[in-house]
Design a protein around this motif. Structure first.
Motif, PDB file in Angstrom:
ATOM      1  N   VAL A  50       0.856  -1.180   0.000  1.00 52.29           N
ATOM      2  CA  VAL A  50       0.000   0.000   0.000  1.00 52.29           C
ATOM      3  C   VAL A  50       0.894   1.234   0.000  1.00 52.29           C
ATOM      4  N   VAL A  52       0.830   5.350   0.328  1.00 51.71           N
ATOM      5  CA  VAL A  52       0.005   6.491   0.718  1.00 51.71           C
ATOM      6  C   VAL A  52       0.749   7.778   0.369  1.00 51.71           C
ATOM      7  N   GLN A  53       0.046   8.714  -0.253  1.00 51.27           N
ATOM      8  CA  GLN A  53       0.628  10.021  -0.559  1.00 51.27           C
ATOM      9  C   GLN A  53      -0.307  11.108  -0.042  1.00 51.27           C
ATOM     10  N   CYS A  71      -5.472  12.742   1.156  1.00 53.11           N
ATOM     11  CA  CYS A  71      -4.711  11.505   1.295  1.00 53.11           C
ATOM     12  C   CYS A  71      -5.202  10.541   0.214  1.00 53.11           C
ATOM     13  N   PHE A  73      -4.259   6.703  -1.922  1.00 52.63           N
ATOM     14  CA  PHE A  73      -3.476   5.485  -1.803  1.00 52.63           C
ATOM     15  C   PHE A  73      -3.649   4.635  -3.050  1.00 52.63           C
ATOM     16  N   HIS A  75      -2.977   0.400  -4.171  1.00 57.30           N
ATOM     17  CA  HIS A  75      -2.606  -0.918  -3.667  1.00 57.30           C
ATOM     18  C   HIS A  75      -2.737  -1.936  -4.782  1.00 57.30           C
ATOM     19  N   VAL A 148      -3.386   3.775   5.875  1.00 59.47           N
ATOM     20  CA  VAL A 148      -4.198   2.861   5.078  1.00 59.47           C
ATOM     21  C   VAL A 148      -3.617   1.462   5.217  1.00 59.47           C
ATOM     22  N   ASP A 155       0.668   1.680   5.170  1.00 63.30           N
ATOM     23  CA  ASP A 155       1.529   2.829   4.967  1.00 63.30           C
ATOM     24  C   ASP A 155       0.801   4.048   5.521  1.00 63.30           C
TER      25      ASP A 155
END
Length: 391
Positions: A50, A52-53, A71, A73, A75, A148, A155
């Protein structure tokens, strides 16, 4: 034929491109949005992790507004069950403790504490873990973590929520250096404010705040801002800046306070009367006018955001006498704009005008009520609309 690079190298390359993307977004977002949120781009990989940014930098709103904490993500594999993905938002406190804000597992959601009825998923498509905070309060200021998790990986990323506001020094009727940390915290709250953070005090210093008495900040440190060095404030030959006493004993040591407040949901005004009054008469006059005596933080907010400018001294709720000056002029207390403070006179025998505060119609102190358990189920459709904010 070239062989595929090792997994470690692929992860390093991925991190490089994510950081490069974040820098590109920082430059682009100032031009294309300046509104509710920043757009972020997440690169895919094939490790099954996963990713996350969150938005680089910070997002900014004001008290009473709405804001999106961004946020996103990604995956793998894409066909994994979305009901098994958990999204969790927490607020990071000073002591690296975490305060629960929001958690979602599939269609189930739970909002915690004072955030109930005010926090919702934005739901702007697959991979969106952004949340909307409505009716933002002073206490919402700070750093948030978006985490997440799927069955195998997790992450997290961080978002800083900032507020437009004003910092002001405060001391009580008893005099200077009379407040321990907890008393300073209570004093700010009583004046419609919270203890300021170091970054808020530093920004105020950059804008010209100069105060020669040390005060508590929200992290337990004691500091004071000096724009014009002088012998009475730590020597004339020392550079300007925010002087720092470090972290002090919260119960035993006593200083002033630096408070922070933001925009008002209401109006501060000078009550026009034919004669000046003592404190008790001032309070009754505001009530008869459908208002209350204004607090110190409310007067500072009105000076900052409503540009309240009045060259007449008046009572405030704490028994002090002050008046706000936006445009300095002769016989109005000096060459700099600011809120003038004339001290704490005798409430019974001294006569002045009064500053009142009238709350906006329909305004409530808190957000909407939620269910007792805090759990709700998410239906289909889009996200919750937001009010105007800026980044």
């Amino acid at each position: 034929m070239f062989s595929e690079p090792p997994l470690a190298w692929r992860k390093m390359i991925l991190v490089f491109f994510i950081l490069t993307s974040a820098l590109w977004v920082t430059c682009l977002s100032a031009d294309i949005d300046k509104g509710r949120r920043k757009v972020v781009h997440v690169l895919e990989d094939d490790t099954g992790a996963v990713i996350v940014q969150t938005a680089p930098g910070k997002v900014v709103t004001h008290r009473g507004g709405s804001i999106t904490l961004p946020c996103r993500f990604h995956h793998e594999p894409e066909n994994s069950d979305p009901d098994r993905i958990r999204i969790k938002w927490t607020k990071v406190t000073d002591a690296l403790q975490f305060e629960d804000v929001f958690v979602a597992l599939g269609k189930q959601q739970r909002v915690f504490g004072s955030y109930r009825g005010r926090v919702f998923l934005e739901e702007a498509g697959l991979g969106d873990a952004s949340v909307i905070i409505q009716n933002v309060t002073l206490e919402d200021y700070g750093r948030y973590e978006c985490e997440v998790t799927n069955d195998m990986e997790d992450d997290a990323g961080f978002v800083n929520l900032d507020l437009e506001g004003v910092v002001f020094p405060y001391y009580p009727r008893e005099g200077r250096y009379k407040l321990n940390y907890h008393q300073a915290e209570d004093s700010c709250k009583q004046q419609d404010a919270i203890l300021a953070s170091h970054s808020q005090l530093h920004k105020a210093w950059l804008e010209g705040l100069d105060w020669c008495n040390a005060g508590w900040l929200e992290d337990g440190s004691v500091q004071y801002p000096i724009s014009h060095p002088r012998d009475q404030c730590g020597r004339k030959d020392t550079p300007a800046g925010v002087r720092n006493y470090g972290y002090r004993h919260k119960e035993d040591e006593r200083y002033d306070a630096f408070c922070f407040t933001s925009k008002l949901s209401g109006k501060v005004y000078f009550l026009k009367r034919f004669k000046k009054v003592n404190y008790a008469e001032a309070a009754k006059a505001c009530v008869r006018d459908g208002a209350l005596v204004a607090k110190v933080g409310q007067l500072y907010a009105a000076w900052k955001f409503q540009l309240l400018d009045r060259c007449e001294a008046g009572w405030l709720e704490d028994g002090s006498i002050r008046y706000p000056i936006v445009n300095p002029r002769a016989r109005c207390g000096g060459a700099q704009p600011g809120v003038r403070h004339l001290g704490f006179p005798d409430k019974k025998f001294r006569l002045y005008g009064v500053y009142c505060f009238r709350r906006s119609k329909g305004d409530t102190a808190g957000g909407a009520k939620s269910s007792a358990s805090g759990w709700t189920r998410r239906g289909g459709g889009g996200g919750i609309p937001t009010n105007s904010t800026r980044v």
